[in-house]
Design a protein around this motif. Structure first.
Motif, PDB file in Angstrom:
ATOM      1  N   UNK A   1     -11.778  47.130  57.598  1.00 56.13           N
ATOM      2  CA  UNK A   1     -11.612  46.618  56.173  1.00 56.13           C
ATOM      3  C   UNK A   1     -11.428  45.239  56.022  1.00 56.13           C
ATOM      4  N   UNK A   2     -10.551  44.718  57.059  1.00 56.03           N
ATOM      5  CA  UNK A   2     -10.545  42.957  56.957  1.00 56.03           C
ATOM      6  C   UNK A   2     -11.950  42.564  57.259  1.00 56.03           C
ATOM      7  N   UNK A   3     -12.748  42.964  57.887  1.00 50.28           N
ATOM      8  CA  UNK A   3     -14.155  42.295  57.991  1.00 50.28           C
ATOM      9  C   UNK A   3     -14.868  42.579  56.742  1.00 50.28           C
TER      10      UNK A   3
ATOM     11  N   UNK B   1     -17.342  39.617  52.433  1.00 50.65           N
ATOM     12  CA  UNK B   1     -17.886  39.540  51.174  1.00 50.65           C
ATOM     13  C   UNK B   1     -16.995  38.857  50.090  1.00 50.65           C
ATOM     14  N   UNK B   2     -15.894  38.375  50.485  1.00 51.29           N
ATOM     15  CA  UNK B   2     -14.936  37.489  49.462  1.00 51.29           C
ATOM     16  C   UNK B   2     -14.326  38.323  48.631  1.00 51.29           C
ATOM     17  N   UNK B   3     -14.274  39.468  48.804  1.00 44.13           N
ATOM     18  CA  UNK B   3     -13.659  40.656  47.881  1.00 44.13           C
ATOM     19  C   UNK B   3     -12.327  40.757  48.106  1.00 44.13           C
ATOM     20  N   UNK B   4     -11.401  40.925  47.087  1.00 46.75           N
ATOM     21  CA  UNK B   4     -10.085  41.324  47.279  1.00 46.75           C
ATOM     22  C   UNK B   4      -9.812  42.618  47.773  1.00 46.75           C
ATOM     23  N   UNK B   5      -8.764  42.671  48.651  1.00 50.64           N
ATOM     24  CA  UNK B   5      -8.686  43.823  49.648  1.00 50.64           C
ATOM     25  C   UNK B   5      -8.286  45.067  48.842  1.00 50.64           C
ATOM     26  N   UNK B   6      -7.472  44.876  47.854  1.00 50.46           N
ATOM     27  CA  UNK B   6      -7.096  45.699  46.847  1.00 50.46           C
ATOM     28  C   UNK B   6      -8.422  46.260  46.022  1.00 50.46           C
ATOM     29  N   UNK B   7      -9.172  45.517  45.849  1.00 52.62           N
ATOM     30  CA  UNK B   7     -10.410  45.877  44.890  1.00 52.62           C
ATOM     31  C   UNK B   7     -11.379  46.711  45.646  1.00 52.62           C
TER      32      UNK B   7
ATOM     33  N   UNK C   1     -12.360  50.115  44.423  1.00 51.98           N
ATOM     34  CA  UNK C   1     -13.865  50.223  44.109  1.00 51.98           C
ATOM     35  C   UNK C   1     -14.236  51.671  44.911  1.00 51.98           C
ATOM     36  N   UNK C   2     -13.911  51.781  45.954  1.00 51.00           N
ATOM     37  CA  UNK C   2     -14.479  53.016  46.821  1.00 51.00           C
ATOM     38  C   UNK C   2     -13.766  54.249  46.167  1.00 51.00           C
ATOM     39  N   UNK C   3     -12.409  54.094  45.719  1.00 49.27           N
ATOM     40  CA  UNK C   3     -11.735  55.174  45.296  1.00 49.27           C
ATOM     41  C   UNK C   3     -12.784  55.826  43.968  1.00 49.27           C
ATOM     42  N   UNK C   4     -12.905  54.678  42.969  1.00 46.72           N
ATOM     43  CA  UNK C   4     -13.513  54.949  41.764  1.00 46.72           C
ATOM     44  C   UNK C   4     -14.874  55.508  41.925  1.00 46.72           C
ATOM     45  N   UNK C   5     -15.938  54.727  42.615  1.00 48.42           N
ATOM     46  CA  UNK C   5     -17.159  55.110  42.850  1.00 48.42           C
ATOM     47  C   UNK C   5     -17.379  56.449  43.688  1.00 48.42           C
ATOM     48  N   UNK C   6     -16.669  56.556  44.637  1.00 52.07           N
ATOM     49  CA  UNK C   6     -17.094  57.562  45.455  1.00 52.07           C
ATOM     50  C   UNK C   6     -15.879  58.757  45.840  1.00 52.07           C
ATOM     51  N   UNK C   7     -14.446  58.232  45.303  1.00 52.69           N
ATOM     52  CA  UNK C   7     -13.458  59.151  45.638  1.00 52.69           C
ATOM     53  C   UNK C   7     -12.988  59.047  46.948  1.00 52.69           C
ATOM     54  N   UNK C   8     -13.201  58.120  47.700  1.00 52.76           N
ATOM     55  CA  UNK C   8     -12.959  57.716  49.070  1.00 52.76           C
ATOM     56  C   UNK C   8     -11.824  56.491  49.319  1.00 52.76           C
TER      57      UNK C   8
ATOM     58  N   UNK D   1     -11.674  53.601  52.332  1.00 55.68           N
ATOM     59  CA  UNK D   1     -12.575  52.930  53.130  1.00 55.68           C
ATOM     60  C   UNK D   1     -12.877  53.642  54.362  1.00 55.68           C
ATOM     61  N   UNK D   2     -11.513  53.994  54.987  1.00 51.86           N
ATOM     62  CA  UNK D   2     -11.886  54.662  56.407  1.00 51.86           C
ATOM     63  C   UNK D   2     -12.590  56.154  56.319  1.00 51.86           C
TER      64      UNK D   2
END
Length: 404
Positions: free
Chosen positions: A298-300, A305-311, A315-322, A324-325
């Motif tokens: 996740x850190x990489x 990507x310059x995205x916020x860690x929480x975002x 994002x993954x939770x909203x789009x895919x229900x998962x 990161x791991x």
């Protein structure tokens, strides 16, 4: 798979119930019971006779009640004239024409009866068995006659005798000039039954004897053998059905899961067009492009990507229900499943490394959790399909320009 296990459990319950019914039937049939004094049940007819010490100079008497019924009644008087006095009532099996026959009691081991006598007495029970090596047909003195003692009184004594453990008297061996060690006998050719006095029976006294409920008991182990064959065949058939049906159900389950997963993760064409949010598109494309990198975390993703860690997680939770791991493992395991099905010569370890796992044991554990079987078993199941899952079986295949 849940439906399969329900069916398998139901089939097992039905098999156990059926086996229990078979066991109850065959075990009950294996117990043999024949009432000897009931011709309609035993199929036997009897000829009654007295056997006394007259041939030895004795004067003992036996009077048999010839009244037909389910009892053997006789009176006897033992005298002191002979050196070894005896008086007995014998039962000889005969055919429908009254001719003596040899009864086959090899399946029976126990004989039971109710013995009444007045006065109380100690008596002898004996079975005359024909021995082809030494016996002469019709001459009962040449038959092996294993015997034992039993007690009786006016109230009636229930008697149960093991017919396989009777003792042949020594005088028979002396008369037949045979070795005393040859005590063996068979019950397949029984010539008569004998109920007689013993050395302890009262002398010079009238005695009344009644034998009733005369019953043979034994086991027919052919029923037990048949039961064992049926039970074994039933469980073998169930085992064969279970493994075949389980294999088919597992293949169907894996096929369904692959179709669903491939469409959702590894082979989803990630382009910028579906996502107006540039940051969202960047995150999804970066993960889908670099998931095979063993150092991806996740850190990489955040750093590249310059995205916020929480975002990223949101994002993954909203789009895919998962998380990161979970998403990363889904991508890797789905790709691994495709490679296992398509590359039969590639080693499991090679595939594990190619999709981003540096530890093969960890990969095996995750794969089994995801697909319900080990990578090797998955490959075996996949080869049973024509075509294998992930190829022409209708599963989506990534376009040539899709990021890998």
């Amino acid at each position: 798979m849940q439906e399969f296990y329900k069916k398998a459990l139901l089939a097992l319950v039905l098999l156990v119930v059926a086996d229990a019914l078979f066991a109850a039937f065959f075990v009950s049939r294996s117990y043999l019971t024949v009432k000897l004094l009931q011709a309609d049940q035993s199929g036997m007819h009897w000829q009654y006779a007295a056997y006394v010490d007259a041939s030895h100079g004795g004067t003992s008497l036996v009077r048999i009640d010839e009244t037909k019924g389910e009892r053997l009644r006789f009176g006897l008087k033992l005298t002191n004239v002979a050196t070894y006095p005896f008086a007995s009532a014998v039962m000889v099996p005969v055919d429908g024409k009254g001719r003596p026959v040899l009864a086959d009691w090899s399946m029976y081991s126990t004989i039971t009866f109710l013995a009444k006598c007045a006065p109380s007495n100690s008596m002898v029970f004996a079975i005359s068995t024909f021995d082809e090596k030494v016996s002469r047909l019709g001459e009962f003195e040449t038959y092996r006659s294993p015997a034992t003692y039993y007690s009786c009184n006016s109230h009636g004594v229930p008697v149960s005798l093991d017919m396989t453990r009777l003792t042949i008297p020594d005088w028979w061996f002396y008369n037949m000039k045979l070795d005393l060690t040859r005590q063996g006998y068979q019950l397949d050719k029984v010539g008569r039954l004998l109920f007689g006095t013993s050395s302890n029976s009262p002398r010079e006294m009238d005695t009344q004897v009644e034998i009733s409920e005369l019953t043979l008991r034994g086991r027919d182990y052919r029923y037990i053998a048949a039961l064992a064959v049926i039970l074994l065949a039933g469980f073998i058939a169930f085992g064969v059905w279970f493994f075949r049906a389980h294999s088919r159900a597992l293949i169907a389950s894996l096929d369904s899961r692959l179709k669903k997963d491939l469409a959702l993760v590894a082979y989803r064409q990630l382009t910028l067009e579906p996502y107006k949010d540039k940051e969202k598109a960047s995150v999804l494309r970066f993960i889908a492009t670099n998931y095979t990198n063993t150092e991806l975390d996740l850190e990489r993703v955040v750093a590249e990507t310059g995205a916020n860690r929480n975002k990223v997680n949101e994002l993954l939770k909203t789009e895919l229900g998962m998380t990161f791991t979970s998403y990363l493992n889904k991508l890797r395991l789905t790709e691994a499943a495709r490679l296992l099905a398509e590359k039969s010569n590639a080693a499991v370890a090679e595939i594990a490394y190619s999709v981003g796992y540096g530890n093969v044991s960890y990969f095996n554990r995750l794969f089994k959790e995801e697909y319900g079987c080990t990578p090797k078993a998955f490959r075996t199941l996949a080869t049973q399909q024509e075509p294998p899952p992930g190829c022409e079986a209708g599963l989506p295949v990534p376009p040539a320009d899709a990021p890998r």
